[in-house]
Design an enzyme around this catalytic site. Structure first.
Site, mmCIF file in Angstrom:
data_model
loop_
_atom_site.group_PDB
_atom_site.id
_atom_site.type_symbol
_atom_site.label_atom_id
_atom_site.label_comp_id
_atom_site.label_asym_id
_atom_site.label_seq_id
_atom_site.Cartn_x
_atom_site.Cartn_y
_atom_site.Cartn_z
ATOM 1 N N PHE A 1 -20.357 35.225 -5.435
ATOM 2 C CA PHE A 1 -19.489 35.738 -6.498
ATOM 3 C C PHE A 1 -20.208 36.681 -7.464
ATOM 4 O O PHE A 1 -19.615 37.148 -8.427
ATOM 5 C CB PHE A 1 -18.847 34.582 -7.275
ATOM 6 C CG PHE A 1 -19.827 33.605 -7.882
ATOM 7 C CD1 PHE A 1 -20.492 33.889 -9.071
ATOM 8 C CD2 PHE A 1 -20.086 32.389 -7.270
ATOM 9 C CE1 PHE A 1 -21.383 32.998 -9.638
ATOM 10 C CE2 PHE A 1 -20.973 31.477 -7.823
ATOM 11 C CZ PHE A 1 -21.627 31.790 -9.013
ATOM 12 N N ARG B 1 -22.003 22.820 -24.073
ATOM 13 C CA ARG B 1 -21.489 22.656 -22.698
ATOM 14 C C ARG B 1 -20.310 21.672 -22.679
ATOM 15 O O ARG B 1 -19.357 21.832 -21.923
ATOM 16 C CB ARG B 1 -22.593 22.156 -21.758
ATOM 17 C CG ARG B 1 -23.813 23.049 -21.650
ATOM 18 C CD ARG B 1 -23.684 24.201 -20.710
ATOM 19 N NE ARG B 1 -23.225 23.871 -19.391
ATOM 20 C CZ ARG B 1 -23.109 24.767 -18.411
ATOM 21 N NH1 ARG B 1 -23.434 26.040 -18.615
ATOM 22 N NH2 ARG B 1 -22.664 24.425 -17.226
ATOM 23 N N THR C 1 -17.042 24.349 -15.328
ATOM 24 C CA THR C 1 -16.977 25.760 -14.904
ATOM 25 C C THR C 1 -15.580 26.122 -14.401
ATOM 26 O O THR C 1 -15.019 27.151 -14.781
ATOM 27 C CB THR C 1 -18.004 26.015 -13.773
ATOM 28 O OG1 THR C 1 -19.285 25.561 -14.217
ATOM 29 C CG2 THR C 1 -18.061 27.482 -13.397
ATOM 30 N N ARG D 1 -12.387 25.604 -21.829
ATOM 31 C CA ARG D 1 -11.971 26.120 -20.521
ATOM 32 C C ARG D 1 -10.640 25.523 -20.070
ATOM 33 O O ARG D 1 -9.826 26.207 -19.447
ATOM 34 C CB ARG D 1 -13.088 25.892 -19.507
ATOM 35 C CG ARG D 1 -14.217 26.919 -19.691
ATOM 36 C CD ARG D 1 -15.456 26.532 -18.963
ATOM 37 N NE ARG D 1 -16.403 27.649 -18.849
ATOM 38 C CZ ARG D 1 -17.641 27.518 -18.386
ATOM 39 N NH1 ARG D 1 -18.080 26.328 -17.994
ATOM 40 N NH2 ARG D 1 -18.449 28.558 -18.310
ATOM 41 N N HIS E 1 -19.411 31.414 -21.902
ATOM 42 C CA HIS E 1 -20.708 31.096 -21.279
ATOM 43 C C HIS E 1 -21.482 30.227 -22.259
ATOM 44 O O HIS E 1 -21.379 30.414 -23.470
ATOM 45 C CB HIS E 1 -21.525 32.371 -21.015
ATOM 46 C CG HIS E 1 -22.971 32.083 -20.719
ATOM 47 N ND1 HIS E 1 -23.410 31.774 -19.455
ATOM 48 C CD2 HIS E 1 -24.056 31.976 -21.538
ATOM 49 C CE1 HIS E 1 -24.712 31.503 -19.493
ATOM 50 N NE2 HIS E 1 -25.128 31.624 -20.754
ATOM 51 N N GLU F 1 -32.120 33.502 -22.944
ATOM 52 C CA GLU F 1 -30.833 34.180 -23.100
ATOM 53 C C GLU F 1 -30.639 34.702 -24.526
ATOM 54 O O GLU F 1 -30.073 35.775 -24.721
ATOM 55 C CB GLU F 1 -29.694 33.228 -22.722
ATOM 56 C CG GLU F 1 -29.676 32.919 -21.230
ATOM 57 C CD GLU F 1 -28.565 31.954 -20.813
ATOM 58 O OE1 GLU F 1 -28.473 31.669 -19.610
ATOM 59 O OE2 GLU F 1 -27.790 31.498 -21.684
HETATM 60 P P1 ADP Z 1 -21.386 27.837 -15.944
HETATM 61 O O1 ADP Z 1 -20.893 29.086 -16.646
HETATM 62 O O2 ADP Z 1 -20.453 26.680 -16.137
HETATM 63 O O3 ADP Z 1 -22.821 27.491 -16.296
HETATM 64 P P2 ADP Z 1 -22.424 28.833 -13.404
HETATM 65 O O4 ADP Z 1 -23.704 29.083 -14.117
HETATM 66 O O5 ADP Z 1 -22.471 28.034 -12.132
HETATM 67 O O6 ADP Z 1 -21.345 28.140 -14.368
HETATM 68 O O7 ADP Z 1 -21.746 30.218 -13.029
HETATM 69 C C1 ADP Z 1 -21.807 31.313 -13.917
HETATM 70 C C2 ADP Z 1 -20.453 31.956 -13.992
HETATM 71 O O8 ADP Z 1 -20.133 32.510 -12.718
HETATM 72 C C3 ADP Z 1 -19.286 31.010 -14.268
HETATM 73 O O9 ADP Z 1 -19.131 30.696 -15.648
HETATM 74 C C4 ADP Z 1 -18.119 31.786 -13.734
HETATM 75 O O10 ADP Z 1 -17.705 32.831 -14.621
HETATM 76 C C5 ADP Z 1 -18.728 32.412 -12.491
HETATM 77 N N1 ADP Z 1 -18.532 31.587 -11.295
HETATM 78 C C6 ADP Z 1 -19.123 30.405 -10.995
HETATM 79 N N2 ADP Z 1 -18.716 29.918 -9.826
HETATM 80 C C7 ADP Z 1 -17.829 30.827 -9.334
HETATM 81 C C8 ADP Z 1 -17.029 30.918 -8.136
HETATM 82 N N3 ADP Z 1 -17.078 29.960 -7.213
HETATM 83 N N4 ADP Z 1 -16.225 32.000 -8.007
HETATM 84 C C9 ADP Z 1 -16.175 32.968 -8.947
HETATM 85 N N5 ADP Z 1 -16.900 32.954 -10.085
HETATM 86 C C10 ADP Z 1 -17.709 31.898 -10.278
HETATM 87 MG MG MG Z 2 -24.536 28.652 -15.967
#
Ligand code: ADP
Ligand code: MG
Length: 154
Positions: A66, A94, A100, A111, A124, A135
């Protein structure tokens, strides 16, 4: 002998209000959620990320299927980046954000309330104090962080 309770760690974390949050005019409601959770904003700005900035920020995800779509989405409109400070700020943020995938997010989380999809998921938040440091430094200089007393919603 009295043993002092462990002092909770005051941490800082990076928070981003993603393009869907600004586009659907819920930025204020989302900022309220952080205030209600006792997360103190110490730096904040609006940006429209470039492709290079988005790719650099999400570099840890570059091998994920992705990645390309995520970077296109994150550059699709303005975002608000902010630094939140408080006790256990990384984990607390979080928790307030929720899972997510909004389909799996707990009731009352940002969310669950506002996210459009697993990609356009409104916010985020750094996932560790170590990543939070990196970050925060990605978007802010030390001198951008404002020191002030904060009563919060007590
Ligand atoms: P988080 O933001 O909860 O820490 P991740 O670090 O795993 O999640 O992923 C970063 C961002 O990538 C997510 O917040 C989301 O916007 C996007 N994302 C994550 N998994 C997917 C997926 N399976 N398909 C599309 N976008 C995704
Ligand atoms: Mg993340």
């Amino acid at each position: 002998m009295l043993i002092a309770p462990p002092t909770m760690a005051i941490e800082r974390t990076l928070s981003i209000l993603k393009p869907d949050a600004l586009q659907s005019a819920v930025a204020g409601k989302i900022l309220s959620k952080f205030e209600e959770a006792g997360l103190k904003p110490v730096a904040m700005k609006m940006l429209h990320l470039t492709q290079q900035e988005a790719e650099g920020f999400y570099a840890v995800h570059r091998e994920r299927p992705f990645f390309k779509s995520l970077c296109a989405y994150m550059t699709s409109g303005p975002v608000i980046v902010q630094v939140l400070e408080g006790e256990n700020a990384v984990a607390k943020n979080r928790e307030v954000m929720g899972a997510t995938n909004p389909a799996n997010a707990a009731e009352g989380t940002i969310r669950k309330l506002f996210a459009k999809s697993i990609e356009a998921n409104s916010v985020h938040g750094s996932d560790s104090t170590e990543n939070a440091r990196m970050e925060i430094a990605y978007f802010f200089a030390q001198t951008d962080l404002v020191r002030y007393e904060w009563t919060g919603r007590k």
